[in-house]
Write a protein that holds these residues in place. Structure first.
Motif, PDB file in Angstrom:
ATOM      1  N   LEU A  69      -3.426  -3.750  -5.420  1.00  0.00           N
ATOM      2  CA  LEU A  69      -2.220  -2.892  -4.879  1.00  0.00           C
ATOM      3  C   LEU A  69      -1.054  -3.030  -6.110  1.00  0.00           C
ATOM      4  O   LEU A  69      -0.483  -1.840  -6.333  1.00  0.00           O
ATOM      5  CB  LEU A  69      -1.590  -3.169  -3.686  1.00  0.00           C
ATOM      6  CG  LEU A  69      -2.541  -2.705  -2.604  1.00  0.00           C
ATOM      7  CD1 LEU A  69      -1.931  -3.574  -1.171  1.00  0.00           C
ATOM      8  CD2 LEU A  69      -2.624  -1.265  -2.465  1.00  0.00           C
ATOM      9  N   VAL A  72      -7.247   3.076  -3.768  1.00  0.00           N
ATOM     10  CA  VAL A  72      -6.962   1.757  -3.258  1.00  0.00           C
ATOM     11  C   VAL A  72      -8.134   1.269  -2.133  1.00  0.00           C
ATOM     12  O   VAL A  72      -8.507   0.203  -2.210  1.00  0.00           O
ATOM     13  CB  VAL A  72      -5.594   1.745  -3.041  1.00  0.00           C
ATOM     14  CG1 VAL A  72      -5.504   0.251  -2.605  1.00  0.00           C
ATOM     15  CG2 VAL A  72      -4.866   1.758  -4.079  1.00  0.00           C
ATOM     16  N   ALA A  81      -2.379  -0.918  -9.086  1.00  0.00           N
ATOM     17  CA  ALA A  81      -2.083   0.520  -8.886  1.00  0.00           C
ATOM     18  C   ALA A  81      -0.845   0.915  -8.887  1.00  0.00           C
ATOM     19  O   ALA A  81      -0.438   1.987  -9.288  1.00  0.00           O
ATOM     20  CB  ALA A  81      -2.949   0.653  -7.480  1.00  0.00           C
ATOM     21  N   PHE A  83       0.822  -1.305  -0.181  1.00  0.00           N
ATOM     22  CA  PHE A  83       0.189   0.037   0.031  1.00  0.00           C
ATOM     23  C   PHE A  83       0.949   1.212   0.032  1.00  0.00           C
ATOM     24  O   PHE A  83       0.884   2.270  -0.768  1.00  0.00           O
ATOM     25  CB  PHE A  83      -0.876   0.023   1.344  1.00  0.00           C
ATOM     26  CG  PHE A  83      -1.957   1.109   1.207  1.00  0.00           C
ATOM     27  CD1 PHE A  83      -3.139   0.905   0.584  1.00  0.00           C
ATOM     28  CD2 PHE A  83      -1.595   2.247   2.071  1.00  0.00           C
ATOM     29  CE1 PHE A  83      -4.063   1.997   0.849  1.00  0.00           C
ATOM     30  CE2 PHE A  83      -2.484   3.389   2.105  1.00  0.00           C
ATOM     31  CZ  PHE A  83      -3.695   3.120   1.564  1.00  0.00           C
ATOM     32  N   GLU A 107      -6.709  -7.913  -2.542  1.00  0.00           N
ATOM     33  CA  GLU A 107      -6.066  -6.668  -2.157  1.00  0.00           C
ATOM     34  C   GLU A 107      -4.611  -6.536  -2.681  1.00  0.00           C
ATOM     35  O   GLU A 107      -4.187  -5.538  -3.251  1.00  0.00           O
ATOM     36  CB  GLU A 107      -5.930  -6.286  -0.589  1.00  0.00           C
ATOM     37  CG  GLU A 107      -5.705  -4.975  -0.466  1.00  0.00           C
ATOM     38  CD  GLU A 107      -5.500  -4.485   1.254  1.00  0.00           C
ATOM     39  OE1 GLU A 107      -5.434  -3.740   1.465  1.00  0.00           O
ATOM     40  OE2 GLU A 107      -6.196  -5.550   1.832  1.00  0.00           O
ATOM     41  N   SER A 143     -10.687  -1.623  -2.632  1.00  0.00           N
ATOM     42  CA  SER A 143     -10.276  -2.977  -1.971  1.00  0.00           C
ATOM     43  C   SER A 143     -11.379  -3.716  -1.329  1.00  0.00           C
ATOM     44  O   SER A 143     -12.371  -3.223  -0.959  1.00  0.00           O
ATOM     45  CB  SER A 143      -9.201  -2.715  -0.791  1.00  0.00           C
ATOM     46  OG  SER A 143      -9.883  -2.162   0.297  1.00  0.00           O
TER      47      SER A 143
END
Length: 265
Positions: free
Chosen positions: A86, A72, A89, A35, A82, A76
């Motif tokens: 991530l 995000v 992204a 993240f 997730e 999620s």
């Protein structure tokens, strides 16, 4: 007598370490390393936006990092794992940022400085921004410390106490965006994630309480910044990566010490 630019670089490194320390602990506890990478990679897109609009770099980076983190967080759990989200992204933000910078005609952009940092070129204004950001992030963490800690370590107790997990996640998201914005000048987009993860990971085997871990993280990050700066100056190596290498070395030592202590204890 040390040169002024070395003093400024040292202060910038310490300020960045202090900014990342309390936030990095929550990144490690919540397993949010990717993240942090996704948010940091969005910084380059923020740089491109700022240059295109002729606005302040820090403001563009802050907006891009915050938008990425919020996106995000919102997406999620809605059909994609997730870690997959991530991954998409993080790499997409970096790629789009690099492509966007290439379209800026008439603007000379030092991509290496934004990717890996240029701590030796930190000015007094940059120092004020870094330490101002450190004060904001540390203040935010201290204000929400108990709630963040409860939501992170004991979600059931947090829910019973009326503490909203999503609200505390938003606090971490805002703090992360601020950290990325103030640290990009010193260590660059690609190395911010390392400073958010390695010092707290190095402090973890030595700490018995969350508060001690946060303090040790700040100390390890500061030592890595100063030692890395000195090593880079001595051996003529890239400063940002050298700081991360020193932090990785400290992590290796503390991990071995922690395992040896458990075996002999």
């Amino acid at each position: 007598m040390l040169d002024d630019f070395l003093v400024r670089a040292g202060l910038a490194g310490i300020g960045t370490a202090l900014t990342a320390a309390p936030l990095g602990c929550f990144v490690v506890w919540r397993r949010m390393a990717y993240f942090g990478d996704a948010t940091a990679h969005a910084a380059l897109l923020g740089v491109a936006m700022s240059l295109a609009l002729q606005g302040p770099i820090m403001l563009g980076v802050l907006c891009a990092a915050l938008l990425m983190a919020l996106m995000v967080q919102t997406l999620s759990g809605r059909g994609l794992a997730e870690d997959t989200l991530l991954g998409v992204a993080a790499h997409s933000a970096l790629a789009v940022g690099l492509v966007a910078v290439s379209f800026l005609s008439g603007v000379r952009v030092d991509l290496m400085a934004y990717l890996f940092g240029d701590i030796l070129a930190v000015s007094k204004t940059d120092l004020a921004v870094i330490w101002g950001g450190a004060a904001v992030v540390i203040g935010l963490m201290l204000w929400r410390w108990h709630r963040l800690l409860t939501a992170t370590l004991n979600p059931d107790l947090a829910q019973a106490s009326g503490i909203s997990f999503r609200t505390e996640q938003l606090v971490i998201t805002i703090a992360l965006a601020i950290t990325v914005a103030v640290a990009i000048k010193a260590v660059g987009a690609l190395l911010i994630g390392a400073l958010l993860v390695i010092p707290p990971a190095a402090a973890r085997p030595l700490a018995r309480t969350p508060e001690v871990m946060a303090l040790l993280t700040a100390l390890i990050g500061s030592v890595a910044a100063i030692a890395g700066l000195g090593a880079a100056f001595q051996f003529d190596t890239p400063t940002g990566p050298t700081i991360v290498c020193v932090a990785a070395g400290i992590f290796t030592i503390t991990t071995l010490v922690g395992r040896f202590g458990r075996q002999t204890g």
